[in-house]
Design a protein around this motif. Structure first.
Motif, short mmCIF file in Angstrom:
data_model
loop_
_atom_site.label_atom_id
_atom_site.label_comp_id
_atom_site.label_asym_id
_atom_site.label_seq_id
_atom_site.Cartn_x
_atom_site.Cartn_y
_atom_site.Cartn_z
N PRO A 1 37.13 -97.53 -67.93
CA PRO A 1 37.88 -96.60 -68.79
C PRO A 1 39.29 -96.30 -68.27
CG PRO A 1 35.63 -95.82 -68.44
CD PRO A 1 35.80 -97.02 -67.56
N ALA A 2 39.45 -96.07 -66.97
CA ALA A 2 40.80 -95.80 -66.43
C ALA A 2 41.69 -97.04 -66.61
CB ALA A 2 40.72 -95.40 -64.96
N GLY A 3 41.09 -98.20 -66.48
CA GLY A 3 41.82 -99.46 -66.66
C GLY A 3 42.32 -99.61 -68.09
N VAL B 249 50.71 -90.08 -61.87
CA VAL B 249 49.31 -89.63 -61.85
C VAL B 249 48.37 -90.83 -61.94
CG1 VAL B 249 49.81 -87.38 -62.85
CG2 VAL B 249 49.31 -89.31 -64.36
N HIS B 250 47.12 -90.57 -61.64
CA HIS B 250 46.10 -91.61 -61.80
C HIS B 250 45.65 -91.63 -63.26
CE1 HIS B 250 42.42 -93.84 -61.40
NE2 HIS B 250 42.84 -94.23 -60.21
N PRO B 251 45.45 -92.82 -63.84
CA PRO B 251 45.04 -92.84 -65.26
C PRO B 251 43.72 -92.11 -65.53
CG PRO B 251 45.05 -95.07 -64.29
CD PRO B 251 45.72 -94.15 -63.32
N HIS C 228 36.40 -106.57 -60.30
CA HIS C 228 37.83 -106.63 -60.64
C HIS C 228 38.39 -105.21 -60.74
CE1 HIS C 228 37.21 -110.84 -61.52
NE2 HIS C 228 36.22 -110.51 -62.34
N PRO C 229 39.65 -105.02 -60.31
CA PRO C 229 40.22 -103.66 -60.37
C PRO C 229 40.63 -103.26 -61.78
CG PRO C 229 41.85 -105.21 -59.53
CD PRO C 229 40.59 -106.00 -59.72
N PHE C 230 40.47 -101.98 -62.06
CA PHE C 230 40.95 -101.37 -63.30
C PHE C 230 40.49 -102.12 -64.55
CE2 PHE C 230 43.93 -99.14 -60.45
CZ PHE C 230 43.79 -97.86 -60.93
N VAL C 231 39.19 -102.28 -64.69
CA VAL C 231 38.64 -102.89 -65.91
C VAL C 231 37.78 -101.90 -66.70
CG1 VAL C 231 38.68 -105.29 -65.08
CG2 VAL C 231 36.68 -103.87 -64.61
N VAL D 165 49.08 -99.43 -57.15
CA VAL D 165 47.98 -99.10 -56.23
C VAL D 165 47.21 -97.89 -56.76
CG1 VAL D 165 47.36 -98.56 -53.85
CG2 VAL D 165 49.40 -99.95 -54.31
N GLY D 166 45.94 -98.09 -57.05
CA GLY D 166 45.07 -96.99 -57.48
C GLY D 166 44.30 -96.43 -56.31
N GLU D 167 43.20 -95.76 -56.60
CA GLU D 167 42.42 -95.13 -55.53
C GLU D 167 41.35 -96.06 -54.99
OE1 GLU D 167 39.13 -92.26 -56.15
OE2 GLU D 167 40.58 -90.82 -55.33
N GLN D 168 40.35 -96.31 -55.80
CA GLN D 168 39.21 -97.13 -55.40
C GLN D 168 38.55 -97.65 -56.68
OE1 GLN D 168 35.77 -95.03 -53.94
NE2 GLN D 168 36.17 -93.25 -55.19
N PRO D 169 37.78 -98.73 -56.59
CA PRO D 169 37.10 -99.19 -57.80
C PRO D 169 36.14 -98.11 -58.31
CG PRO D 169 36.35 -100.41 -55.84
CD PRO D 169 37.51 -99.55 -55.42
N GLY D 170 35.98 -98.06 -59.62
CA GLY D 170 34.99 -97.16 -60.22
C GLY D 170 33.70 -97.94 -60.48
N ASP D 171 32.83 -97.31 -61.24
CA ASP D 171 31.52 -97.92 -61.52
C ASP D 171 31.65 -99.30 -62.17
OD1 ASP D 171 28.49 -97.43 -61.86
OD2 ASP D 171 29.15 -97.96 -63.88
N ALA D 172 32.51 -99.39 -63.19
CA ALA D 172 32.67 -100.67 -63.91
C ALA D 172 33.30 -101.73 -63.02
CB ALA D 172 33.55 -100.45 -65.16
N GLU D 173 34.27 -101.33 -62.21
CA GLU D 173 34.97 -102.28 -61.33
C GLU D 173 34.02 -102.78 -60.24
OE1 GLU D 173 36.21 -99.29 -62.24
OE2 GLU D 173 37.91 -99.91 -63.48
N ASP D 174 33.17 -101.87 -59.75
CA ASP D 174 32.21 -102.24 -58.71
C ASP D 174 31.25 -103.31 -59.22
OD1 ASP D 174 30.59 -101.59 -56.16
OD2 ASP D 174 29.13 -101.26 -57.77
N THR E 229 46.00 -103.21 -57.50
CA THR E 229 45.02 -103.11 -56.43
C THR E 229 44.65 -101.64 -56.19
OG1 THR E 229 44.50 -103.88 -54.19
CG2 THR E 229 46.74 -103.07 -54.54
N ASN E 230 43.86 -101.40 -55.16
CA ASN E 230 43.43 -100.06 -54.82
C ASN E 230 43.62 -99.81 -53.33
OD1 ASN E 230 42.23 -98.77 -57.26
ND2 ASN E 230 40.97 -100.62 -57.25
N ALA E 231 43.78 -98.51 -52.97
CA ALA E 231 43.92 -98.15 -51.56
C ALA E 231 42.60 -98.39 -50.82
CB ALA E 231 44.33 -96.69 -51.44
N1 URA Z 1 40.19 -96.15 -60.53
C1 URA Z 1 40.94 -96.74 -59.56
O1 URA Z 1 41.65 -96.08 -58.81
N2 URA Z 1 40.88 -98.04 -59.46
C2 URA Z 1 40.15 -98.81 -60.24
O2 URA Z 1 40.17 -100.04 -60.05
C3 URA Z 1 39.40 -98.19 -61.25
C4 URA Z 1 39.43 -96.86 -61.38
#
Ligand code: URA
Length: 207
Positions: free
Chosen positions: A59-61, A163-165, A54-57, A41-50, A81-83
């Motif tokens: 830079p953090a992905g 930690v978060h990536p 898709h989640p974590f695709v 479980v991550g935080e929320q989608p970032g710019d690329a995911e939005d 997934t994300n919170a």
């Molecule tokens: N950071 C997150 O927490 N989730 C993502 O899907 C992408 C970046």
């Protein structure tokens, strides 16, 4: 009856439980094996995911994928997934800069992560960063107090906090290797929760 994951995903597409949907492109729901033993479980989608849906695709992905591979965890065998399911951002020039979600936004989204966990019923939930910890474990908890050990519980999946990536992307270059290696070490603790590979010793018939 556990909720149906596909149904939840469909419902979440039109979620307006908090204002984040207004400036997001789309809901980014979790993805992966619906029978996974491990949910990340991550935080929320970032710019690329939005943009991708898709989640974590982004830079953090990429950091996550590399660290998972080094920890011996196949991303296809888990669920990611994300919170919070919408990208929260503010404009800076032409860029959309990530903004940390508020408690009420995390709370408004809790129904989806709880639904995903109820549908999948994993053995281990890995919280990547503070927002996942606050959404699932304790609003006041810190990562340093919890990270790096399997936290077994009487009922429900065990927890692993790390930690978060995206934090790894922000640390100064001289600290990068240490921070990244401790992230991989944390993820390695999740490995025993993977099902034994098909054709492995447990699957073989005794001679
Ligand atoms: N950071 C997150 O927490 N989730 C993502 O899907 C992408 C970046």
């Amino acid at each position: 009856m556990p909720p149906d994951l596909a149904e939840l995903r469909r419902e979440a597409q039109s979620c307006k439980a908090c204002p984040l949907w207004i400036h997001a492109t789309q809901t980014v729901f979790g993805e992966g094996d619906p029978q996974a033993r491990i949910v990340l479980v991550g935080e929320q989608p970032g710019d690329a995911e939005d943009r991708a849906g898709h989640p974590f695709v982004g830079p953090a992905g990429q950091v996550l994928d590399r660290a998972l591979a080094e920890a011996g965890i196949d991303r296809a065998a888990i669920y990611v997934t994300n919170a919070v399911k919408h990208f929260k951002w503010e404009p800076r020039g032409k860029r959309r800069m990530h903004k940390t979600p508020l408690q009420q936004e995390i709370a408004a989204c809790r129904r989806w992560i709880e639904g995903e966990l109820a549908a999948i019923r994993p053995d281990l939930v890995v919280c990547l960063g503070a927002t996942a910890v606050h959404a699932l474990i304790d609003r006041e908890a810190t990562i340093t107090g919890l990270r790096g050990r399997i936290i077994e519980r009487q009922a429900g999946p065990a927890w692993l906090v790390t930690v978060h990536p995206s934090y790894i992307l922000r640390v100064p270059p001289q600290a990068h290797s240490l921070v990244y290696q401790s992230f991989v070490a944390d993820l390695r603790l999740a490995r025993p929760f993977l099902p034994a590979p098909a054709g492995g010793p447990e699957d073989r018939e005794s001679p």
